[in-house]
Design a protein around this motif. Structure first.
Motif, PDB file in Angstrom:
ATOM      1  N   PRO A  92       0.962  -1.006   0.919  1.00  0.00           N
ATOM      2  CA  PRO A  92       0.038  -0.138   0.496  1.00  0.00           C
ATOM      3  C   PRO A  92       0.614   1.337   0.197  1.00  0.00           C
ATOM      4  O   PRO A  92       0.376   2.961  -0.849  1.00  0.00           O
ATOM      5  N   ALA A  93       2.062   1.520   0.589  1.00  0.00           N
ATOM      6  CA  ALA A  93       2.745   2.690   0.802  1.00  0.00           C
ATOM      7  C   ALA A  93       3.202   3.023  -0.651  1.00  0.00           C
ATOM      8  O   ALA A  93       3.425   3.964  -1.161  1.00  0.00           O
ATOM      9  N   GLY A  94       3.117   1.888  -1.760  1.00  0.00           N
ATOM     10  CA  GLY A  94       3.386   2.213  -3.341  1.00  0.00           C
ATOM     11  C   GLY A  94       3.094   2.370  -4.205  1.00  0.00           C
ATOM     12  O   GLY A  94       2.929   2.725  -5.626  1.00  0.00           O
ATOM     13  N   ILE A  95       1.060   2.717  -3.452  1.00  0.00           N
ATOM     14  CA  ILE A  95       0.172   3.016  -4.508  1.00  0.00           C
ATOM     15  C   ILE A  95      -0.636   4.006  -3.555  1.00  0.00           C
ATOM     16  O   ILE A  95      -0.837   3.677  -3.331  1.00  0.00           O
ATOM     17  N   PHE A  96      -0.736   5.048  -4.784  1.00  0.00           N
ATOM     18  CA  PHE A  96      -1.791   5.861  -4.398  1.00  0.00           C
ATOM     19  C   PHE A  96      -3.389   5.748  -4.686  1.00  0.00           C
ATOM     20  O   PHE A  96      -3.319   4.958  -5.707  1.00  0.00           O
ATOM     21  N   SER A  97      -3.827   6.898  -4.008  1.00  0.00           N
ATOM     22  CA  SER A  97      -4.658   6.430  -4.120  1.00  0.00           C
ATOM     23  C   SER A  97      -5.909   7.129  -4.585  1.00  0.00           C
ATOM     24  O   SER A  97      -6.892   7.892  -5.067  1.00  0.00           O
ATOM     25  N   PHE A  98      -5.755   8.847  -4.231  1.00  0.00           N
ATOM     26  CA  PHE A  98      -5.942  10.434  -4.497  1.00  0.00           C
ATOM     27  C   PHE A  98      -5.227  10.934  -5.236  1.00  0.00           C
ATOM     28  O   PHE A  98      -3.563  10.997  -4.555  1.00  0.00           O
ATOM     29  N   HIS A  99      -4.759  11.928  -6.012  1.00  0.00           N
ATOM     30  CA  HIS A  99      -3.812  13.040  -6.190  1.00  0.00           C
ATOM     31  C   HIS A  99      -4.754  14.150  -7.391  1.00  0.00           C
ATOM     32  O   HIS A  99      -5.838  14.628  -7.425  1.00  0.00           O
ATOM     33  N   GLU A 100      -3.846  15.688  -6.792  1.00  0.00           N
ATOM     34  CA  GLU A 100      -4.392  16.348  -7.471  1.00  0.00           C
ATOM     35  C   GLU A 100      -4.501  16.173  -9.204  1.00  0.00           C
ATOM     36  O   GLU A 100      -3.616  15.760  -9.669  1.00  0.00           O
ATOM     37  N   LEU A 101      -5.839  17.092  -9.920  1.00  0.00           N
ATOM     38  CA  LEU A 101      -5.980  16.747 -11.147  1.00  0.00           C
ATOM     39  C   LEU A 101      -4.863  17.448 -12.263  1.00  0.00           C
ATOM     40  O   LEU A 101      -5.104  17.755 -13.186  1.00  0.00           O
ATOM     41  N   GLY A 102      -4.295  18.167 -11.299  1.00  0.00           N
ATOM     42  CA  GLY A 102      -2.448  18.800 -12.219  1.00  0.00           C
ATOM     43  C   GLY A 102      -1.661  19.287 -11.733  1.00  0.00           C
ATOM     44  O   GLY A 102      -1.578  18.814 -10.512  1.00  0.00           O
ATOM     45  N   VAL A 103      -1.096  19.481 -12.222  1.00  0.00           N
ATOM     46  CA  VAL A 103       0.887  20.419 -11.722  1.00  0.00           C
ATOM     47  C   VAL A 103       0.304  21.741 -11.400  1.00  0.00           C
ATOM     48  O   VAL A 103       1.017  22.634 -11.736  1.00  0.00           O
ATOM     49  N   TYR A 104      -0.036  21.743 -10.307  1.00  0.00           N
ATOM     50  CA  TYR A 104      -0.289  22.924  -9.644  1.00  0.00           C
ATOM     51  C   TYR A 104       0.855  23.625  -8.813  1.00  0.00           C
ATOM     52  O   TYR A 104       0.750  25.232  -9.074  1.00  0.00           O
ATOM     53  N   HIS A 105       1.729  22.923  -8.948  1.00  0.00           N
ATOM     54  CA  HIS A 105       3.047  23.603  -8.252  1.00  0.00           C
ATOM     55  C   HIS A 105       4.246  23.917  -9.090  1.00  0.00           C
ATOM     56  O   HIS A 105       4.636  24.855  -8.925  1.00  0.00           O
ATOM     57  N   ARG A 106       4.184  22.786  -9.030  1.00  0.00           N
ATOM     58  CA  ARG A 106       5.663  22.413  -9.891  1.00  0.00           C
ATOM     59  C   ARG A 106       5.451  22.842 -11.439  1.00  0.00           C
ATOM     60  O   ARG A 106       5.240  21.335 -11.952  1.00  0.00           O
TER      61      ARG A 106
END
Length: 249
Positions: A166-180
């Motif tokens: 589970p530490a290697g599988i993402f469940s949610f994420h930002e919908l864009g490159v908001y910061h970098r």
């Protein structure tokens, strides 16, 4: 005789000094403000991850999935997952809200798009800044015209025990490159797309959240104009296709 006020030259000199200082300080202040926004967005993801964990705990390790009665309105479950504009269906946010009790965590202040987050949805507008992992609900994509081969997992609900890393599988994420926000040029189309070093923030199944370069965690998708990277599917293939992906990291 006592001097009265400033000369024009002195005033212009003061104005010039202030302008130079402002030019030097403004980028610093903007970086500080964006750093605060980035921290806010990461905190939101952590809270969404915690709400997800509580939901899973209450539902015998079952993940949130769409209400099948809404699928004719949401064939690929992309409204449910937060990727498409709201059209009246029940979303993952509705399922997690009782655990978070804060509708504002679905809005990242760095998201440049207009977002109408729950409980105040707006028809035709995107409701979150964060996307729920698309393949987690593949068992509810049987009406999706681009995914015709999922009939054999129709109605399948994934459970936490199925994911051994589970530490290697993402469940949610930002919908864009908001910061970098780093862009490069697609060699085939000549169109701009995200650079491999552009950064997005993710929360993982074990609850930790962090920023990761898209080239390190997402699947290459040269066909996706303006983006070039796909966050729907596991980049490293499947352990149980199409139910459990191999770790993203």
């Amino acid at each position: 005789m006592r001097r009265q006020g400033f000369t024009l030259i002195e005033l212009l000199t003061v104005i010039a000094v202030i302008a130079v200082l402002a030019a030097l300080l403004l980028p610093v202040l903007m970086r500080v403000r964006e750093s605060a926004r980035q921290s806010n967005c990461l905190s939101n993801l952590r809270q969404i991850g915690m709400a997800f964990e509580q939901y899973v705990s209450d539902w015998d390790e079952a993940f949130p999935v769409p209400d099948a009665s809404f699928l004719p309105m949401d064939e690929c479950a992309e409204v449910y997952e937060g990727h498409e504009p709201f059209n009246g269906v029940r979303t993952y946010g509705d399922q997690l809200l009782p655990y978070s009790k804060n509708g504002q965590i679905w809005r990242c202040p760095s998201d440049p798009n207009e977002v109408h987050t729950l409980p105040n949805y707006a028809l035709g507008k995107r409701w979150p800044s964060y996307h729920y992992r698309h393949y987690f609900v593949v068992g509810f994509h049987w009406l999706c015209p681009t995914e015709p081969l999922v009939q054999w997992v129709r109605g399948h609900v994934p459970r936490l025990a199925m994911f051994t890393q589970p530490a290697g599988i993402f469940s949610f994420h930002e919908l864009g490159v908001y910061h970098r926000q780093e862009l490069t040029q697609n060699q085939a189309t000549g169109q701009p797309e995200w650079s491999p070093s552009a950064g997005m923030q993710f929360v993982f199944l074990d609850g930790h959240a962090k920023m990761v370069s898209v080239g390190q965690i997402l699947q290459r998708a040269a066909w996706w104009t303006g983006q070039g990277w796909d966050y729907h599917w596991p980049r490293n293939g499947w352990e149980i296709e199409p139910i459990v992906g191999k770790p993203d990291l």
